[in-house]
Design an enzyme around this catalytic site. Structure first.
Site, mmCIF file in Angstrom:
data_model
loop_
_atom_site.group_PDB
_atom_site.id
_atom_site.type_symbol
_atom_site.label_atom_id
_atom_site.label_comp_id
_atom_site.label_asym_id
_atom_site.label_seq_id
_atom_site.Cartn_x
_atom_site.Cartn_y
_atom_site.Cartn_z
ATOM 1 N N GLY A 159 48.283 38.300 27.271
ATOM 2 C CA GLY A 159 47.093 39.097 27.515
ATOM 3 C C GLY A 159 47.198 39.842 28.830
ATOM 4 O O GLY A 159 47.913 39.397 29.742
ATOM 5 N N GLN A 178 44.194 44.495 36.041
ATOM 6 C CA GLN A 178 45.507 43.993 36.455
ATOM 7 C C GLN A 178 46.542 45.104 36.603
ATOM 8 O O GLN A 178 47.609 44.878 37.178
ATOM 9 C CB GLN A 178 46.030 42.948 35.449
ATOM 10 N N CYS A 207 48.549 33.221 34.898
ATOM 11 C CA CYS A 207 48.025 34.590 34.954
ATOM 12 C C CYS A 207 49.122 35.501 35.479
ATOM 13 O O CYS A 207 49.790 35.166 36.457
ATOM 14 C CB CYS A 207 46.803 34.632 35.876
ATOM 15 N N LEU A 208 49.300 36.651 34.833
ATOM 16 C CA LEU A 208 50.362 37.580 35.247
ATOM 17 C C LEU A 208 50.128 38.111 36.667
ATOM 18 O O LEU A 208 51.058 38.577 37.305
ATOM 19 C CB LEU A 208 50.481 38.737 34.252
ATOM 20 N N HIS A 215 39.850 34.460 29.253
ATOM 21 C CA HIS A 215 40.607 34.668 30.491
ATOM 22 C C HIS A 215 40.624 36.162 30.837
ATOM 23 O O HIS A 215 40.355 36.548 31.989
ATOM 24 C CB HIS A 215 42.033 34.128 30.301
ATOM 25 N N GLU A 216 40.921 37.003 29.843
ATOM 26 C CA GLU A 216 41.002 38.449 30.107
ATOM 27 C C GLU A 216 39.627 39.015 30.453
ATOM 28 O O GLU A 216 39.510 39.882 31.325
ATOM 29 C CB GLU A 216 41.593 39.192 28.902
ATOM 30 N N HIS A 269 38.706 38.760 34.025
ATOM 31 C CA HIS A 269 39.272 39.809 34.891
ATOM 32 C C HIS A 269 38.317 41.001 35.009
ATOM 33 O O HIS A 269 38.273 41.661 36.037
ATOM 34 C CB HIS A 269 40.610 40.307 34.336
HETATM 35 ZN ZN ZN Z 1 45.036 36.786 34.159
#
Ligand code: ZN
Length: 186
Positions: A50, A55, A108-109, A150-151, A154
């Site tokens: 995701g 991000q 998380c990226l 989660h997304e 953000h």
């Molecule tokens: Zn994340």
């Protein structure tokens, strides 16, 4: 187009845009479609499941996700716990969260080397606009429901380091500090 698509990169904490509340996408334009396609490429490059627009530096209410099927999760279960192709959610809203709160280790990226337990409802319904500009509604469970939540965090400027259990927070303290240090040196 005002966004330089090719220059979009995955930003790391403590980048400021990760703490902003994202604004709604007013119309699904060519630019929005191009950003979504780029986000899917960036997500695939690092084998993520995701990625949210903040991000990549855009405070837009949009995220992409792709949760591959495996022996533990299927896209055809009821509700689905995986996807068969990347999905794009624009201006997403949630409803009918299940009453349970299930802990699961998330990464998380934007927070490399950080992983911690986050408690979330195991099932939720998302209502969003798709890339075709049409609204849709879908209920998910398992990793897919977790990924959406989660997304969506953000889009509110919320990160897993805010939601982690106390124990996970302590375990990740020095990794968070070193990300902050690294940003100071750049
Ligand atoms: Zn994340």
């Amino acid at each position: 187009m005002s966004v330089d698509i090719a220059s979009l990169r995955i930003l790391h904490y403590p980048s400021k845009v990760l703490r902003e509340k994202a604004r709604p996408v007013e119309r699904v334009t060519e630019e929005v479609r191009a950003v979504a396609a780029r986000m899917i490429d960036l997500m695939n490059e690092v084998e993520g499941i995701g990625l949210a627009a903040p991000q990549v530096g855009l405070a837009w209410r949009m995220f992409v996700c792709d949760v591959p099927e495996n022996e533990d999760r299927s896209a055809s279960s009821d509700p689905p716990e995986a996807t068969t192709r990347p999905m794009v959610c624009i201006n997403p809203r949630f409803s009918e969260p299940s009453r349970d709160l299930v802990p699961f280790e998330e990464g998380c990226l934007s927070l490399p080397e950080i992983r911690g337990d986050v408690r979330r409802p195991s099932q939720i319904t998302v209502t969003a606009i798709g890339l075709d500009g049409e609204p849709f509604s879908l209920r998910a469970g398992g990793l897919l429901a977790r990924c959406w939540q989660h997304e969506h965090d953000h889009l509110e400027g919320v990160l897993i380091i805010d939601r982690m259990t106390q124990l996970s927070r302590m375990k990740n303290q020095s990794a968070v500090k070193s990300l902050e240090e690294r940003a100071r040196l750049l």
